[in-house]
Design a protein around this motif. Structure first.
Motif, short mmCIF file in Angstrom:
data_model
loop_
_atom_site.label_atom_id
_atom_site.label_comp_id
_atom_site.label_asym_id
_atom_site.label_seq_id
_atom_site.Cartn_x
_atom_site.Cartn_y
_atom_site.Cartn_z
N ILE B 205 -5.68 -0.45 1.65
CA ILE B 205 -4.90 -1.11 0.59
C ILE B 205 -3.42 -1.05 0.92
O ILE B 205 -2.71 -2.06 0.87
CB ILE B 205 -5.20 -0.47 -0.79
CG1 ILE B 205 -6.60 -0.92 -1.23
CG2 ILE B 205 -4.14 -0.86 -1.82
CD1 ILE B 205 -7.04 -0.40 -2.55
N VAL B 206 -2.95 0.14 1.30
CA VAL B 206 -1.53 0.28 1.64
C VAL B 206 -1.14 -0.68 2.77
O VAL B 206 -0.09 -1.30 2.74
CB VAL B 206 -1.22 1.75 2.06
CG1 VAL B 206 0.16 1.86 2.66
CG2 VAL B 206 -1.36 2.68 0.86
N ASN B 207 -2.03 -0.82 3.76
CA ASN B 207 -1.69 -1.64 4.92
C ASN B 207 -1.88 -3.14 4.70
O ASN B 207 -1.27 -3.95 5.38
CB ASN B 207 -2.52 -1.21 6.13
CG ASN B 207 -2.11 0.17 6.63
OD1 ASN B 207 -0.97 0.58 6.44
ND2 ASN B 207 -3.03 0.89 7.23
N LYS B 208 -2.77 -3.52 3.80
CA LYS B 208 -3.15 -4.93 3.76
C LYS B 208 -2.88 -5.66 2.44
O LYS B 208 -2.96 -6.89 2.39
CB LYS B 208 -4.64 -5.07 4.09
CG LYS B 208 -4.92 -4.72 5.54
CD LYS B 208 -6.38 -4.87 5.88
CE LYS B 208 -6.59 -4.51 7.34
NZ LYS B 208 -7.98 -4.24 7.65
N ILE B 209 -2.62 -4.92 1.37
CA ILE B 209 -2.50 -5.58 0.07
C ILE B 209 -1.11 -5.33 -0.51
O ILE B 209 -0.56 -4.23 -0.36
CB ILE B 209 -3.55 -4.99 -0.92
CG1 ILE B 209 -4.96 -5.20 -0.39
CG2 ILE B 209 -3.37 -5.54 -2.32
CD1 ILE B 209 -5.66 -6.41 -0.91
N GLY B 210 -0.57 -6.31 -1.17
CA GLY B 210 0.70 -6.11 -1.87
C GLY B 210 0.47 -5.24 -3.10
O GLY B 210 -0.38 -5.55 -3.93
N VAL B 211 1.18 -4.12 -3.18
CA VAL B 211 1.05 -3.24 -4.34
C VAL B 211 2.41 -3.17 -5.02
O VAL B 211 3.44 -2.99 -4.36
CB VAL B 211 0.58 -1.83 -3.95
CG1 VAL B 211 0.41 -0.95 -5.18
CG2 VAL B 211 -0.74 -1.90 -3.18
N TYR B 212 2.41 -3.32 -6.35
CA TYR B 212 3.66 -3.42 -7.09
C TYR B 212 3.69 -2.44 -8.27
O TYR B 212 2.65 -2.03 -8.77
CB TYR B 212 3.84 -4.84 -7.64
CG TYR B 212 3.90 -5.89 -6.57
CD1 TYR B 212 5.11 -6.33 -6.06
CD2 TYR B 212 2.72 -6.44 -6.05
CE1 TYR B 212 5.17 -7.30 -5.07
CE2 TYR B 212 2.76 -7.40 -5.05
CZ TYR B 212 3.99 -7.83 -4.57
OH TYR B 212 4.04 -8.78 -3.58
N LYS B 213 4.92 -2.16 -8.68
CA LYS B 213 5.14 -1.37 -9.90
C LYS B 213 5.81 -2.30 -10.90
O LYS B 213 6.86 -2.88 -10.62
CB LYS B 213 6.04 -0.19 -9.57
CG LYS B 213 6.36 0.68 -10.75
CD LYS B 213 6.74 2.08 -10.30
CE LYS B 213 8.13 2.14 -9.69
NZ LYS B 213 8.55 3.53 -9.40
N LEU B 214 5.17 -2.45 -12.06
CA LEU B 214 5.70 -3.39 -13.07
C LEU B 214 6.06 -2.64 -14.34
O LEU B 214 5.26 -1.89 -14.88
CB LEU B 214 4.62 -4.44 -13.39
CG LEU B 214 4.87 -5.36 -14.60
CD1 LEU B 214 5.99 -6.35 -14.31
CD2 LEU B 214 3.59 -6.10 -14.99
N GLY B 215 7.29 -2.86 -14.81
CA GLY B 215 7.65 -2.43 -16.15
C GLY B 215 7.66 -3.70 -16.99
O GLY B 215 8.30 -4.67 -16.62
#
Lengths: 87, 236
Positions: B205-215
């Motif tokens: 996941i870390v290498n292949k998917i965009g991960v975001y933090k949303l407020g």
């Protein structure tokens, strides 16, 4: 000096994480992140090495004076003790 | 025994109460050999009901069967991510957060904004599986308090961890924080092998998917903040 059993140290995507496995997970659901030297210390303490041996090995592996390394090892052990991770 | 196909796996499963009966309908399928057998015994269901009297036998069956399925899923390059997952243009946006944060509230806003182009894949407990050709999210019969799940396989576009905030803001999440959040919101077994598999998948996941933090707050602007950031869009 030995780290309690039931924890798994793994390098994941350039980060070192410690996660509980087995029964420990019942009372600890968190995750510990370590830097590279923290991970090295963890591995040595996992094997049950004495503090002096840990310092000796770290001295041969890292280019730092003994008093600095000894202080870092002391701090690390203090943190582990605070988190009740040592036997 | 009932036969279901869930997340591309043949699942042989025992159930008799209302929720599982209803939720499983869309997943029924015939096969010769099961990949996974899910059997929650009457004793186990009753024991759980005694421990948690506010949960009905129906609830206990639903939770236990889900627990067993997701535990075994870890052996098949998959895991459950606690999230409300919305699909837009055949891409899955997985909104994850602790219960009560407002995951479902947020994905409902997506349905309002995009109408027919969007639907909820699973409102609470979708499966993710990892293949050579990509990472996919799946609807499953286990979707939390709501019955919102669809028996489909959809490529994962992004994973977004939500926090409540007065203003809407989104940023990429770093590797270490992503790992922490996945360990909090993903389902892993207590065993060593399951945990190792889970960490291997987290790395993908870390290498292949965009991960975001949303407020975010509850508004149309919250939806557009996410959509525009991820798609380089300029929706207003």
């Amino acid at each position: 000096m030995k780290i309690k059993s039931g924890y798994l140290l793994r390098e994941v995507a350039g980060s070192f994480v410690v996660v509980p496995v087995g029964e420990e997970t019942l009372d600890f659901s968190g995750v510990i992140t370590l830097n590279e030297s923290g991970a090295q210390l963890w591995k040595k303490l996992e094997k049950g090495m004495s503090k002096d041996d840990v310092v000796k090995e770290m001295l041969s592996e890292y280019d730092a004076p003994e008093d600095v390394i000894r202080k870092d090892v002391d701090e690390f052990i203090e943190k582990l003790t605070g988190a009740d991770l040592l036997e | 025994m009932h036969k279901l196909r869930v997340a591309q796996l043949n699942v042989e499963i025992d159930y008799k109460y209302e929720t599982m009966t209803k939720q499983s309908e869309a997943y029924k399928c015939d096969f010769e050999k099961p990949d996974i057998v899910v059997s929650a015994s009457d004793e186990a269901i009753e024991k759980m009901h005694e421990e948690y009297p506010h949960l009905s036998l129906n609830d206990c069956e639903y939770m236990l069967t889900g627990f067993i399925f997701y535990n075994k899923l870890l052996q098949y390059d998959g895991f459950m991510l606690h999230s409300s997952t919305v699909v837009l243009n055949n891409e899955a946006y997985m909104f994850s957060a602790p219960s009560g944060t407002g995951k479902s509230t947020h994905t409902q806003l997506w349905l309002k904004e995009f109408g027919d182009k969007a639907y909820i894949l699973n409102d609470d407990k979708p499966a993710i599986r990892f293949f050579n050709d990509g990472i996919y999210a799946y609807g499953t019969p286990w979707s939390g308090k709501t019955d919102q799940n669809v028996n489909k396989k959809v490529p994962v576009k992004a994973i977004i961890f939500i926090e409540r905030s007065e203003n809407n803001h989104i940023e990429k999440m770093g590797a270490t924080e992503t790992l922490k959040m996945l360990l909090y919101q993903g389902f892993r077994s207590r065993g060593k092998t399951g945990t190792e598999n889970f960490l291997d998948m987290s790395e993908k996941i870390v290498n292949k998917i965009g991960v975001y933090k949303l407020g975010c707050n509850i508004s149309r602007e919250a939806v557009l903040t996410v959509y525009n950031e991820i798609n380089g869009g300029k929706l207003k």
